[in-house]
Design an enzyme around this catalytic site. Structure first.
Site, PDB file in Angstrom:
ATOM      1  N   GLY A  12       5.727  46.015  37.172  1.00 34.69           N
ATOM      2  CA  GLY A  12       6.662  44.890  37.148  1.00 34.69           C
ATOM      3  C   GLY A  12       6.214  43.615  37.849  1.00 34.69           C
ATOM      4  O   GLY A  12       7.047  42.823  38.279  1.00 34.69           O
ATOM      5  N   ARG A  32      13.353  57.508  17.888  1.00 35.99           N
ATOM      6  CA  ARG A  32      13.173  56.138  18.372  1.00 35.99           C
ATOM      7  C   ARG A  32      14.411  55.285  18.094  1.00 35.99           C
ATOM      8  O   ARG A  32      14.797  54.430  18.905  1.00 35.99           O
ATOM      9  CB  ARG A  32      11.934  55.490  17.730  1.00 35.99           C
ATOM     10  N   MET A  53       5.242  49.182  27.391  1.00 27.88           N
ATOM     11  CA  MET A  53       4.137  49.803  26.670  1.00 27.88           C
ATOM     12  C   MET A  53       4.591  50.639  25.463  1.00 27.88           C
ATOM     13  O   MET A  53       4.033  51.701  25.196  1.00 27.88           O
ATOM     14  CB  MET A  53       3.283  50.636  27.638  1.00 27.88           C
ATOM     15  N   ARG A  54       5.600  50.142  24.770  1.00 25.65           N
ATOM     16  CA  ARG A  54       6.039  50.821  23.546  1.00 25.65           C
ATOM     17  C   ARG A  54       6.108  49.832  22.402  1.00 25.65           C
ATOM     18  O   ARG A  54       6.410  48.660  22.612  1.00 25.65           O
ATOM     19  CB  ARG A  54       7.419  51.436  23.733  1.00 25.65           C
ATOM     20  N   ILE A  55       5.838  50.372  21.218  1.00 27.36           N
ATOM     21  CA  ILE A  55       5.946  49.546  20.019  1.00 27.36           C
ATOM     22  C   ILE A  55       7.402  49.593  19.555  1.00 27.36           C
ATOM     23  O   ILE A  55       7.981  50.674  19.430  1.00 27.36           O
ATOM     24  CB  ILE A  55       5.042  50.118  18.891  1.00 27.36           C
ATOM     25  N   LEU A  56       7.968  48.426  19.315  1.00 34.32           N
ATOM     26  CA  LEU A  56       9.354  48.370  18.844  1.00 34.32           C
ATOM     27  C   LEU A  56       9.384  48.399  17.316  1.00 34.32           C
ATOM     28  O   LEU A  56       8.462  47.909  16.655  1.00 34.32           O
ATOM     29  CB  LEU A  56      10.020  47.106  19.380  1.00 34.32           C
ATOM     30  N   HIS A  82       0.135  39.707  26.684  1.00 36.56           N
ATOM     31  CA  HIS A  82      -0.936  40.685  26.453  1.00 36.56           C
ATOM     32  C   HIS A  82      -2.168  40.244  27.237  1.00 36.56           C
ATOM     33  O   HIS A  82      -2.519  39.050  27.224  1.00 36.56           O
ATOM     34  CB  HIS A  82      -1.238  40.773  24.951  1.00 36.56           C
ATOM     35  N   ASP A  92       0.711  43.087  18.662  1.00 34.53           N
ATOM     36  CA  ASP A  92       0.025  41.967  19.318  1.00 34.53           C
ATOM     37  C   ASP A  92      -0.446  40.912  18.313  1.00 34.53           C
ATOM     38  O   ASP A  92      -1.513  40.320  18.487  1.00 34.53           O
ATOM     39  CB  ASP A  92      -1.185  42.486  20.144  1.00 34.53           C
ATOM     40  N   GLU A 104      -1.447  35.491  34.188  1.00 33.87           N
ATOM     41  CA  GLU A 104      -0.213  35.942  33.533  1.00 33.87           C
ATOM     42  C   GLU A 104       0.998  35.425  34.287  1.00 33.87           C
ATOM     43  O   GLU A 104       1.991  34.995  33.695  1.00 33.87           O
ATOM     44  CB  GLU A 104      -0.160  37.478  33.482  1.00 33.87           C
TER      45      GLU A 104
HETATM   46  C1  GAR Z   1       0.158  43.235  32.294  1.00 37.31           C
HETATM   47  O1  GAR Z   1      -1.218  43.050  32.487  1.00 37.31           O
HETATM   48  C2  GAR Z   1       0.526  42.948  30.851  1.00 37.31           C
HETATM   49  O2  GAR Z   1      -0.237  41.931  30.271  1.00 37.31           O
HETATM   50  C3  GAR Z   1       0.211  44.265  30.210  1.00 37.31           C
HETATM   51  O3  GAR Z   1       0.653  45.232  31.119  1.00 37.31           O
HETATM   52  C4  GAR Z   1       0.544  44.703  32.437  1.00 37.31           C
HETATM   53  C5  GAR Z   1       1.871  44.877  33.119  1.00 37.31           C
HETATM   54  O4  GAR Z   1       1.767  44.637  34.491  1.00 37.31           O
HETATM   55  N1  GAR Z   1       0.840  44.402  28.938  1.00 37.31           N
HETATM   56  C6  GAR Z   1       0.293  45.015  27.906  1.00 37.31           C
HETATM   57  O5  GAR Z   1      -0.799  45.546  27.954  1.00 37.31           O
HETATM   58  C7  GAR Z   1       1.146  45.042  26.660  1.00 37.31           C
HETATM   59  N2  GAR Z   1       0.399  45.555  25.561  1.00 37.31           N
HETATM   60  P1  GAR Z   1       3.049  44.604  35.390  1.00 37.31           P
HETATM   61  O6  GAR Z   1       3.817  45.905  35.138  1.00 37.31           O
HETATM   62  O7  GAR Z   1       2.552  44.510  36.794  1.00 37.31           O
HETATM   63  O8  GAR Z   1       3.874  43.404  34.985  1.00 37.31           O
END
Ligand code: GAR
Length: 200
Positions: free
Chosen positions: A12, A65, A88-91, A107, A143, A172
């Site tokens: 998060g 789902r 981390m799930r595909i909707l 991403h 993505d 990010e």
């Molecule tokens: C981040 O690096 C984000 O870009 C990636 O997960 C991490 C979450 O970090 N997202 C993906 O890979 C989506 N496919 P966080 O839980 O510390 O925010």
């Protein structure tokens, strides 16, 4: 006030960057709810600490789902913009269509390179010298939706997944709140594959 619903799966820190931007008065929005697909993750704790409603919709408790997503939708009622922050799930296409133009993801690569769940590993294995992160609207592919903002970082010879992901994460935390701010200000115009950023 624009109401955000944030979906997370773990640590998060992207969520935290949005909370911080709102608390600093840089982003005029409110997070109505934080939802996670897993129990006991840091994202829930971060939301709780900030006084934000937080609910775990445990994917393991749903065999279908569609039922899992119905529960997500129920908890997102009244939300203007859905933010995927390390979700981390595909909707499903139905979910995505429901929030067309109101569903964002971040991403950790310069899309369209290195889609999927192992972006850092794939970028290092490929040997790119530059990588980064991408905020995009979500479409029915993985993505693949229209790109809102991107930021680049250098990749060094001695980088590991950990060092590269840490360098990208710093970016990010800058561009995700920025992209949400542009949405809130009504400055994002989707034209086919492209997102035009209108003058403020
Ligand atoms: C981040 O690096 C984000 O870009 C990636 O997960 C991490 C979450 O970090 N997202 C993906 O890979 C989506 N496919 P966080 O839980 O510390 O925010």
């Amino acid at each position: 006030m624009t109401k955000l619903g944030v979906l997370c799966s773990g640590r998060g820190t992207d969520l935290q960057s949005i909370i911080d931007a709102i608390q600093r008065g840089e982003l005029n929005a409110e997070i109505s709810v934080v939802l996670t697909d897993k129990p006991n993750v840091m994202a829930l704790e971060r939301a709780a600490r900030a006084g934000i409603k937080n609910i775990c919709v445990d994917r393991k408790k749903f065999s279908e789902r569609a039922d899992f997503e119905a529960e997500l939708l129920k908890n997102l009622a009244g939300v203007d913009l859905v933010i995927l922050a390390g979700f981390m799930r595909i909707l499903s296409p139905e979910f995505v269509r429901r929030y067309a133009g109101r569903l964002m993801n971040i991403h950790p690569s310069l899309l369209p390179s290195f889609k999927g769940a192992h972006a850092h590993r794939d970028a290092l294995a490929y040997g790119v010298k530059i990588s980064g992160c991408t905020v995009h609207f979500v479409d029915e592919g993985t993505d693949s939706g229209p790109i809102i903002l991107q930021a680049a970082v250098e990749v060094f010879d001695d980088d590991t997944e950990e060092t590269l992901s840490a360098r990208i994460l710093e970016k990010e935390h800058v561009i995700y709140p920025q992209a949400i701010k542009l949405f809130v200000e009504g400055r994002l115009k989707i034209e086919g594959r492209k997102v035009k950023i209108l003058e403020g």
